[in-house]
Design an enzyme around this catalytic site. Sequence first.
Site, PDB file in Angstrom:
ATOM      1  N   ASP A   7      28.984  52.345  39.871  1.00  0.00           N
ATOM      2  CA  ASP A   7      29.813  51.357  40.545  1.00  0.00           C
ATOM      3  C   ASP A   7      30.761  50.779  39.487  1.00  0.00           C
ATOM      4  O   ASP A   7      30.559  50.979  38.286  1.00  0.00           O
ATOM      5  CB  ASP A   7      28.906  50.269  41.124  1.00  0.00           C
ATOM      6  CG  ASP A   7      29.686  49.078  41.629  1.00  0.00           C
ATOM      7  OD1 ASP A   7      30.591  49.277  42.454  1.00  0.00           O
ATOM      8  OD2 ASP A   7      29.403  47.953  41.184  1.00  0.00           O
ATOM      9  N   ASP A   9      32.940  47.146  39.736  1.00  0.00           N
ATOM     10  CA  ASP A   9      32.847  45.693  39.609  1.00  0.00           C
ATOM     11  C   ASP A   9      31.395  45.245  39.516  1.00  0.00           C
ATOM     12  O   ASP A   9      30.587  45.532  40.396  1.00  0.00           O
ATOM     13  CB  ASP A   9      33.504  45.011  40.804  1.00  0.00           C
ATOM     14  CG  ASP A   9      35.000  45.258  40.873  1.00  0.00           C
ATOM     15  OD1 ASP A   9      35.646  45.220  39.818  1.00  0.00           O
ATOM     16  OD2 ASP A   9      35.506  45.514  41.980  1.00  0.00           O
TER      17      ASP A   9
END
Length: 234
Positions: A7, A9
Amino acid sequence: MYLVIFDCDGTLVDSQETILHGLEVGFAAVNLPMPDRRTALSIVGLSLEQAFARLAGPDNAHLAGAMSDAYRACKISRRAAGLDHDPLYPGTREALDRLAAKDDVLVGVATGKARRGVDHMVEVHGLHGRFVTVQTADTSPSKPHPDMIFRALSETGAEKTRTVMIGDTSYDMEMARAAGVYAIGVTWGYHDAAQLAAAGAHAVIGHFDELDGALSRLPGFDSLFETNLFGETV
């Protein structure tokens, strides 16, 4: 071949302040009050429209599109002005370097960001060529739908049993579980260890220094970090 998907953020980059600023712009655009910080950041990981719809509530969910448009316009403007350079979390570059040095490892991204946001991250931090597959909200449903991982598997030819998703939210863990791949949660992002474990994380780590060990304990991943006669990881 192994596939390690990250991922963005809350996992690779610390984007709390820039996300909060964008959310404030979105709420101001439709004259709604901004939620408190903890509530606002709880939606990080979802696609933008779904995030705004959840934060605005059922009565104002129809405004999510306008809020998202305002958020995007703000981001584009600030990046053009040389702003919003979200820093990498400690250990991020070193972890990517270690994985990139292995011939049998492919590295990818699956994120609720738009593709231009990922491209900006790559450009700002000099991560060109690191990610062989990049899955974003432009082409897939919001997490925790498993489409991003299915697309990454299709693009790379990797097997589910040799694929792991690494993220900081329950949405990442749920997406991994729905896709039938391994899930490793990180606690320096937006959801805590208990949330990550409840969402199905196979392991939870508190720093990137712990990633190699967590990967090596996954069934079938132990050969990734074999040691030579001198006790050095190879």
